[in-house]
Scaffold this motif. Structure first.
Motif, PDB file in Angstrom:
ATOM      1  N   MET A 164       0.821  -1.202   0.000  1.00 27.58           N
ATOM      2  CA  MET A 164       0.000   0.000   0.000  1.00 27.58           C
ATOM      3  C   MET A 164       0.861   1.261   0.000  1.00 27.58           C
ATOM      4  O   MET A 164       1.873   1.327   0.700  1.00 27.58           O
ATOM      5  N   ARG A 165       0.411   2.244  -0.761  1.00 32.43           N
ATOM      6  CA  ARG A 165       1.042   3.568  -0.769  1.00 32.43           C
ATOM      7  C   ARG A 165      -0.048   4.622  -0.718  1.00 32.43           C
ATOM      8  O   ARG A 165      -0.960   4.637  -1.553  1.00 32.43           O
ATOM      9  N   ARG A 166       0.023   5.519   0.258  1.00 29.09           N
ATOM     10  CA  ARG A 166      -0.933   6.623   0.349  1.00 29.09           C
ATOM     11  C   ARG A 166      -0.403   7.808  -0.432  1.00 29.09           C
ATOM     12  O   ARG A 166       0.762   8.161  -0.320  1.00 29.09           O
ATOM     13  N   THR A 167      -1.262   8.435  -1.247  1.00 31.08           N
ATOM     14  CA  THR A 167      -0.861   9.606  -2.008  1.00 31.08           C
ATOM     15  C   THR A 167      -2.107  10.401  -2.398  1.00 31.08           C
ATOM     16  O   THR A 167      -3.226  10.058  -2.007  1.00 31.08           O
ATOM     17  N   VAL A 168      -1.912  11.444  -3.175  1.00 32.34           N
ATOM     18  CA  VAL A 168      -3.015  12.269  -3.672  1.00 32.34           C
ATOM     19  C   VAL A 168      -2.923  12.310  -5.193  1.00 32.34           C
ATOM     20  O   VAL A 168      -1.852  12.555  -5.750  1.00 32.34           O
ATOM     21  N   VAL A 169      -4.032  12.042  -5.858  1.00 32.74           N
ATOM     22  CA  VAL A 169      -4.108  12.104  -7.325  1.00 32.74           C
ATOM     23  C   VAL A 169      -5.258  13.021  -7.701  1.00 32.74           C
ATOM     24  O   VAL A 169      -6.398  12.791  -7.292  1.00 32.74           O
ATOM     25  N   ASN A 170      -4.945  14.084  -8.448  1.00 31.33           N
ATOM     26  CA  ASN A 170      -5.961  15.074  -8.852  1.00 31.33           C
ATOM     27  C   ASN A 170      -6.770  15.593  -7.662  1.00 31.33           C
ATOM     28  O   ASN A 170      -7.998  15.716  -7.735  1.00 31.33           O
ATOM     29  N   GLY A 171      -6.088  15.863  -6.571  1.00 25.85           N
ATOM     30  CA  GLY A 171      -6.730  16.412  -5.384  1.00 25.85           C
ATOM     31  C   GLY A 171      -7.507  15.404  -4.558  1.00 25.85           C
ATOM     32  O   GLY A 171      -8.109  15.765  -3.551  1.00 25.85           O
ATOM     33  N   GLN A 172      -7.495  14.154  -4.958  1.00 22.87           N
ATOM     34  CA  GLN A 172      -8.240  13.088  -4.264  1.00 22.87           C
ATOM     35  C   GLN A 172      -7.269  12.188  -3.484  1.00 22.87           C
ATOM     36  O   GLN A 172      -6.271  11.733  -4.039  1.00 22.87           O
TER      37      GLN A 172
END
Length: 201
Positions: A156-164
């Motif tokens: 698992m990797r937590r990140t933000v894509v297009n503000g989501q």
């Protein structure tokens, strides 16, 4: 005199028990005394808590994760992530273990559908991450298909894509199943494998 000596031994035992070794979750417990505690000192597991959904055409995977503090694992204690899941394909619910999330088992690691606390650096061969920040930490746990009993790695990797807020995930390394000729064939792993992006709810 005998009573005083016995009381002294009890006090010393209590003192040493209360002084158990605490190490960071990123460290190995190899060589540590029984009762040591692998603690999430930098709260790396916290950001993975929550509900995540992956949808692709007629497939939907929902996962709910939560952090558990100082859980017994073998002869020591660890902070871990536990979780459960629901998988739907073609409008049919294939498997749903979400109702087990709040069950307190004597061994949370072994009983929950998702459990673990492995920390991954971006240069690990398990899942290369050239886009990760140099000091970014990811997590690997194990996921069990409760129908077939097959286990797999869940990275698992937590990140933000297009503000989501999203969790990029990878399910791989399925465990082998033993099958004897003349017995029913083992069931296949029911959950999706490969890499996918899950939206945080």
């Amino acid at each position: 005199m005998k009573t005083t000596f016995l009381l002294f031994i009890i006090l010393i035992s209590t003192f040493f028990k209360s002084q158990s070794v605490i190490i960071d979750i990123e460290e190995s417990g190899f060589g540590k005394p029984a009762g040591y505690y692998r603690k999430d000192m930098n709260n790396l597991l916290d950001s993975f808590q929550g509900t995540y959904v992956y949808t692709n055409g007629n497939k939907s995977l929902k996962i709910v994760l939560k952090k558990m503090i100082q859980q017994p694992v073998s002869s020591h204690y660890e902070d871990i992530i536990i979780g459960e899941y629901q998988y739907i394909e073609n409008g049919v619910e294939k498997i749903n273990t979400l109702s087990n999330l709040n069950i307190v088992y004597s061994d949370q690691y072994l009983k929950h559908g998702i459990a673990g606390n492995g920390i991954l650096w971006n240069n690990t061969r398990l899942w290369k991450c050239p886009q990760c920040n140099p000091n970014e930490k990811r997590v690997v746990v194990r996921i069990i298909d409760k129908i077939s009993g097959v286990r797999a790695s869940f990275l698992m990797r937590r990140t933000v894509v297009n503000g989501q807020q999203v969790m990029q995930a990878k399910i791989n390394n399925l465990s082998a199943t033993i099958w004897e000729e003349g017995t029913p064939e083992p069931l296949a792993f029911a959950l999706p494998t490969g890499e996918f992006t899950m939206i945080k709810q």
